[in-house]
Write an enzyme that holds these catalytic residues in place. Structure first.
Site, PDB file in Angstrom:
ATOM      1  N   ARG A   1     -68.959 -61.959 -20.693  1.00  0.00           N
ATOM      2  CA  ARG A   1     -68.255 -63.073 -20.058  1.00  0.00           C
ATOM      3  C   ARG A   1     -67.221 -63.699 -20.983  1.00  0.00           C
ATOM      4  O   ARG A   1     -66.394 -64.481 -20.539  1.00  0.00           O
ATOM      5  CB  ARG A   1     -69.259 -64.145 -19.641  1.00  0.00           C
TER       6      ARG A   1
ATOM      7  N   TRP B   1     -67.581 -70.764 -25.034  1.00  0.00           N
ATOM      8  CA  TRP B   1     -66.153 -70.430 -24.948  1.00  0.00           C
ATOM      9  C   TRP B   1     -65.439 -71.768 -25.084  1.00  0.00           C
ATOM     10  O   TRP B   1     -65.522 -72.621 -24.203  1.00  0.00           O
ATOM     11  CB  TRP B   1     -65.864 -69.776 -23.605  1.00  0.00           C
TER      12      TRP B   1
ATOM     13  N   LYS C   1     -52.753 -56.390 -16.975  1.00  0.00           N
ATOM     14  CA  LYS C   1     -53.714 -55.550 -17.706  1.00  0.00           C
ATOM     15  C   LYS C   1     -53.251 -55.342 -19.143  1.00  0.00           C
ATOM     16  O   LYS C   1     -54.028 -55.458 -20.084  1.00  0.00           O
ATOM     17  CB  LYS C   1     -53.875 -54.161 -17.047  1.00  0.00           C
TER      18      LYS C   1
ATOM     19  N   HIS D   1     -30.742 -60.419 -12.537  1.00  0.00           N
ATOM     20  CA  HIS D   1     -30.458 -61.852 -12.384  1.00  0.00           C
ATOM     21  C   HIS D   1     -30.919 -62.656 -13.598  1.00  0.00           C
ATOM     22  O   HIS D   1     -31.117 -63.856 -13.500  1.00  0.00           O
ATOM     23  CB  HIS D   1     -31.099 -62.377 -11.097  1.00  0.00           C
TER      24      HIS D   1
ATOM     25  N   GLU E   1     -49.868 -56.508 -11.655  1.00  0.00           N
ATOM     26  CA  GLU E   1     -51.208 -56.179 -12.129  1.00  0.00           C
ATOM     27  C   GLU E   1     -51.132 -55.334 -13.413  1.00  0.00           C
ATOM     28  O   GLU E   1     -51.906 -55.537 -14.350  1.00  0.00           O
ATOM     29  CB  GLU E   1     -51.983 -55.448 -11.016  1.00  0.00           C
TER      30      GLU E   1
ATOM     31  N   GLU F   1     -53.507 -58.651 -21.236  1.00  0.00           N
ATOM     32  CA  GLU F   1     -54.818 -59.197 -21.583  1.00  0.00           C
ATOM     33  C   GLU F   1     -55.593 -58.335 -22.558  1.00  0.00           C
ATOM     34  O   GLU F   1     -56.371 -58.873 -23.341  1.00  0.00           O
ATOM     35  CB  GLU F   1     -55.646 -59.538 -20.343  1.00  0.00           C
TER      36      GLU F   1
ATOM     37  N   ASN G   1     -72.947 -75.822 -19.887  1.00  0.00           N
ATOM     38  CA  ASN G   1     -71.712 -75.159 -19.439  1.00  0.00           C
ATOM     39  C   ASN G   1     -70.971 -76.145 -18.562  1.00  0.00           C
ATOM     40  O   ASN G   1     -71.606 -76.882 -17.800  1.00  0.00           O
ATOM     41  CB  ASN G   1     -72.003 -73.938 -18.557  1.00  0.00           C
ATOM     42  N   GLY G   2     -69.641 -76.103 -18.600  1.00  0.00           N
ATOM     43  CA  GLY G   2     -68.863 -76.977 -17.730  1.00  0.00           C
ATOM     44  C   GLY G   2     -68.043 -77.957 -18.543  1.00  0.00           C
ATOM     45  O   GLY G   2     -67.914 -77.823 -19.767  1.00  0.00           O
TER      46      GLY G   2
ATOM     47  N   CYS H   1     -68.722 -69.783 -21.030  1.00  0.00           N
ATOM     48  CA  CYS H   1     -70.033 -70.153 -21.582  1.00  0.00           C
ATOM     49  C   CYS H   1     -71.174 -69.558 -20.762  1.00  0.00           C
ATOM     50  O   CYS H   1     -71.055 -69.395 -19.550  1.00  0.00           O
ATOM     51  CB  CYS H   1     -70.190 -71.654 -21.581  1.00  0.00           C
TER      52      CYS H   1
ATOM     53  N   LYS I   1     -64.859 -63.491 -18.771  1.00  0.00           N
ATOM     54  CA  LYS I   1     -64.954 -62.722 -17.538  1.00  0.00           C
ATOM     55  C   LYS I   1     -64.977 -63.629 -16.322  1.00  0.00           C
ATOM     56  O   LYS I   1     -64.292 -63.404 -15.338  1.00  0.00           O
ATOM     57  CB  LYS I   1     -66.224 -61.846 -17.582  1.00  0.00           C
TER      58      LYS I   1
HETATM   59  O1  M6R Z   1     -63.792 -63.511 -10.536  1.00  0.00           O
HETATM   60  P1  M6R Z   1     -62.401 -63.708 -10.047  1.00  0.00           P
HETATM   61  O2  M6R Z   1     -61.855 -62.553  -9.316  1.00  0.00           O
HETATM   62  O3  M6R Z   1     -62.229 -64.995  -9.275  1.00  0.00           O
HETATM   63  O4  M6R Z   1     -61.545 -63.889 -11.372  1.00  0.00           O
HETATM   64  C1  M6R Z   1     -60.177 -64.198 -11.311  1.00  0.00           C
HETATM   65  C2  M6R Z   1     -59.500 -63.925 -12.630  1.00  0.00           C
HETATM   66  O5  M6R Z   1     -60.033 -64.737 -13.635  1.00  0.00           O
HETATM   67  C3  M6R Z   1     -59.632 -62.456 -13.050  1.00  0.00           C
HETATM   68  O6  M6R Z   1     -59.158 -61.593 -12.069  1.00  0.00           O
HETATM   69  C4  M6R Z   1     -58.855 -62.205 -14.354  1.00  0.00           C
HETATM   70  O7  M6R Z   1     -57.498 -62.360 -14.137  1.00  0.00           O
HETATM   71  C5  M6R Z   1     -59.177 -60.808 -14.894  1.00  0.00           C
HETATM   72  N1  M6R Z   1     -59.655 -60.913 -16.230  1.00  0.00           N
HETATM   73  C6  M6R Z   1     -58.014 -59.932 -14.977  1.00  0.00           C
HETATM   74  O8  M6R Z   1     -58.358 -58.671 -15.447  1.00  0.00           O
END
Ligand code: M6R
Length: 598
Positions: A27, A72, A479, A498, A475, A482, A98-99, A2, A593
């Site tokens: 975001r 969001w 990627k 395993h 990682e 997501e 927000n929150g 949000c 984000k």
């Molecule tokens: O802002 P931050 O690094 O704390 O965020 C952590 C995760 O939310 C962030 O890395 C998320 O996994 C990314 N969207 C991945 O690409």
């Protein structure tokens, strides 16, 4: 997640709010709305993009006070009734939030009014109205309302009968006041939203409210005590948050990685070429007998690489923990733990919850973040900045490589202070890494081809590697998941047999990262095992451990820094796979984000 914008003072408020909401689009959100106070309050809300909201706001809608929100969904589906702003039954008060309000059900039970949404926000505005009727004073009612709330909130509220004040409150959710030229003031959950009108900001702390007029911002506690605070200049170059000629922010940010590494070298090196950290950071690490890296998502994955570097170079035992688990299931701690919070945004609620707990227990914390002045930075004892420039794409790329580089710098500094023998000279090697990154990014089309071949149509994929490569595989899988919505697993190659090898079928793409000499033969064996079961293997290796038929051979770097290099192909393959599958690269579904709710 949000986002909030608000403004008091100018003709043209509507456009400034809408532009502000557009700046917050990165975001992640699913609906949006604005409310404008002119002769009366007019509220407009829509599901989907800000453009959809723009389309329903009539040209004649204006006001000199307004608030806006990107939602969001947490409580209730994305819908117009659930979108913010929310209004009290009489229409007197309108607010955005927000929150998460944890006691919303209990509070609702005390109110005899119809609720029009499923949100935890509506209760705030109804409670406000109730307290106003009881107290007869808007500010007192606002303070009382916020005192009744348990949980996290950033709130901006307008009063339809007062065109001179905007009410703001904050607890555990980010919110800033932006100072204008004396004729207007603004509020935003992220400075980027309001850089269009000001670079002067007032930081707000938890449990504070602000009464915002055109000329002044009065900060108060919930008890009404007035607080003084000097503004700071937001050091974000507005052009850094533009896409320029790039099709997507993610592509721009991947391309920026060599420059980020050079920037980091420049910031952490003195004129003699030696690593230079602040005395505060040095003192903090010198007291530690064990490091606990706490992070989420991509930052967690960078932490895994950092653990290896810290242990091998600095010789300090290091653990890496997912924030959302660590907060509630803290392991046994060493006698002198140092907590290192890794966070691109510096606002991640799960990490912040751990930081609060750590501080309560009297421990020290160092935050590595990309955002100066962010909550995790302000609340830790020390900060090391990533100097990566604003990262807008939801898929984090340049923050990952920046975090690894900064962790390596920390490891080298600890090693120097404790007289450890250093295996190679870090800063020149990082400079070489930057040059190699340039050369990889110049060959993007090769990774576009690999993405087309291996990922375009597959429902699932594996990334496999050993040691540091296995961390990069996590990682890579994140990627791909997501942004291209392919079911992806990052796995240590030796572990597949395993259990998970059962998932390998004819044509299952398996992407193997091979950069570590020590385990070269082992991972090649693992590749053979999956190929024997029908996998379509793509091998990305590094000079020194390469085989002639590998799909791509990266230039050689020190094996400990290989993650800085071999993450680039997997980032690029994820990007091109998402494009080939028609996905919205910069705004993947369901994601935000900056994850500011626990
Ligand atoms: O802002 P931050 O690094 O704390 O965020 C952590 C995760 O939310 C962030 O890395 C998320 O996994 C990314 N969207 C991945 O690409």
């Amino acid at each position: 997640m949000c986002g909030i914008v608000g403004m008091i003072g100018q003709v043209g408020t509507k456009e400034i709010l809408l532009k502000g909401l557009e700046k917050l689009e990165y975001r992640g959100y699913d609906s949006a709305g604005i409310a404008l106070v002119g002769e009366n309050v007019r509220t407009f809300k829509e599901v989907g993009r800000i453009q959809a909201l723009r389309d329903i706001v009539p040209a004649d809608a204006e006001g000199t006070i307004g608030i806006g929100h990107t939602r969001w969904a947490t409580h209730g589906v994305p819908s117009v009734p659930n979108a913010h702003p929310h209004q009290s039954t009489t229409g007197r008060f309108t607010l955005v939030h927000n929150g998460v309000i944890e006691n919303d059900e209990q509070l609702k039970a005390t109110l005899d009014v119809p609720f029009l949404s499923e949100t935890d926000t509506e209760v705030i505005v109804q409670l406000m109205e109730k307290h106003f009727v009881e107290l007869g004073d808007v500010e007192a009612a606002f303070r009382k309302t916020l005192s009744d709330l348990h949980g996290s909130y950033a709130i901006a509220m307008i009063d339809s009968e007062d065109q001179e004040r905007l009410y703001i409150g904050k607890n555990k959710s980010p919110l800033l006041v932006g100072l204008g030229d004396g004729t207007f003031n603004v509020v935003a959950s992220d400075a980027m939203a309001m850089l269009q009108v000001t670079d002067q900001y007032l930081e707000l702390h938890d449990g504070e409210i602000v009464i915002l007029t055109r000329e002044a911002a009065t900060i108060k506690t919930l008890d009404g005590e007035v607080l003084e605070r000097a503004p700071y200049t937001a050091e974000i170059d507005a052009s850094d948050i533009e896409k320029g000629t790039y099709a997507h922010y993610m592509l721009k940010e991947m391309d920026e990685q060599p420059a980020v590494i050079r920037n980091i070298i420049q910031h952490y090196q003195n004129e003699n070429g030696d690593i230079e950290l602040t005395e505060g950071v040095r003192e903090l690490v010198s007291e530690a007998d064990r490091i606990y890296i706490v992070a989420c998502g991509t930052s967690y994955n960078a932490g895994l690489v950092g653990k290896d570097i810290l242990e091998r170079i600095a010789g300090i035992p290091t653990e890496v923990h997912v924030s959302s688990e660590f907060g509630y299931n803290m392991p046994l701690l060493s006698e002198h733990p140092l907590f290192v919070f890794l966070s691109q945004s510096g606002e991640t609620a799960d990490s912040r919850a751990v930081l609060v707990e750590v501080k309560k227990r009297g421990y020290k914390a160092l935050t590595m973040t990309n955002v100066p002045g962010s909550t995790l930075s302000r609340e830790a004892n020390e900060t090391m900045l990533l100097h990566a420039g604003p990262e807008i794409a939801v898929a984090s790329t340049k923050a990952y490589t920046a975090q690894i580089a900064v962790l390596a710098i920390l490891a080298y500094d600890i090693a120097r202070a404790t007289g450890k023998e250093l295996p190679f000279d870090l800063m020149p090697e990082l400079a070489r890494v930057a040059t190699i990154m340039d050369s990889i990014m110049a060959q993007k089309e090769l990774f576009e081809d690999l993405a087309e071949r291996y990922l375009k149509t597959t429902p699932n994929t594996f990334f496999i590697g050993r040691g540091l490569d296995a961390s990069v595989c996590l990682e890579g899988a994140l990627k791909v998941k997501e942004i291209s919505y392919i079911q992806a697993e990052g796995y240590p190659g030796g572990e597949l047999k395993h259990g998970s090898i059962a998932l390998i079928e004819d044509g299952t793409p398996v992407i193997a990262l091979i950069s570590q000499p020590k385990t070269n033969l082992n991972i090649r064996g693992n590749v053979k095992e999956v190929v024997a079961r029908g996998a379509n293997a793509c091998i990305i290796s590094m000079q020194g451990v390469e085989h002639e038929n590998d799909d791509f051979i990266l230039p050689h770097v020190e094996p400990l820094l290989a993650p800085l290099i071999n993450v680039l192909p997997v980032q690029l393959m994820a990007y091109y796979a998402a494009l080939a599958r028609g996905c919205d690269v910069d705004k993947p579904r369901n994601l935000a984000k900056s994850v500011t709710v626990e």
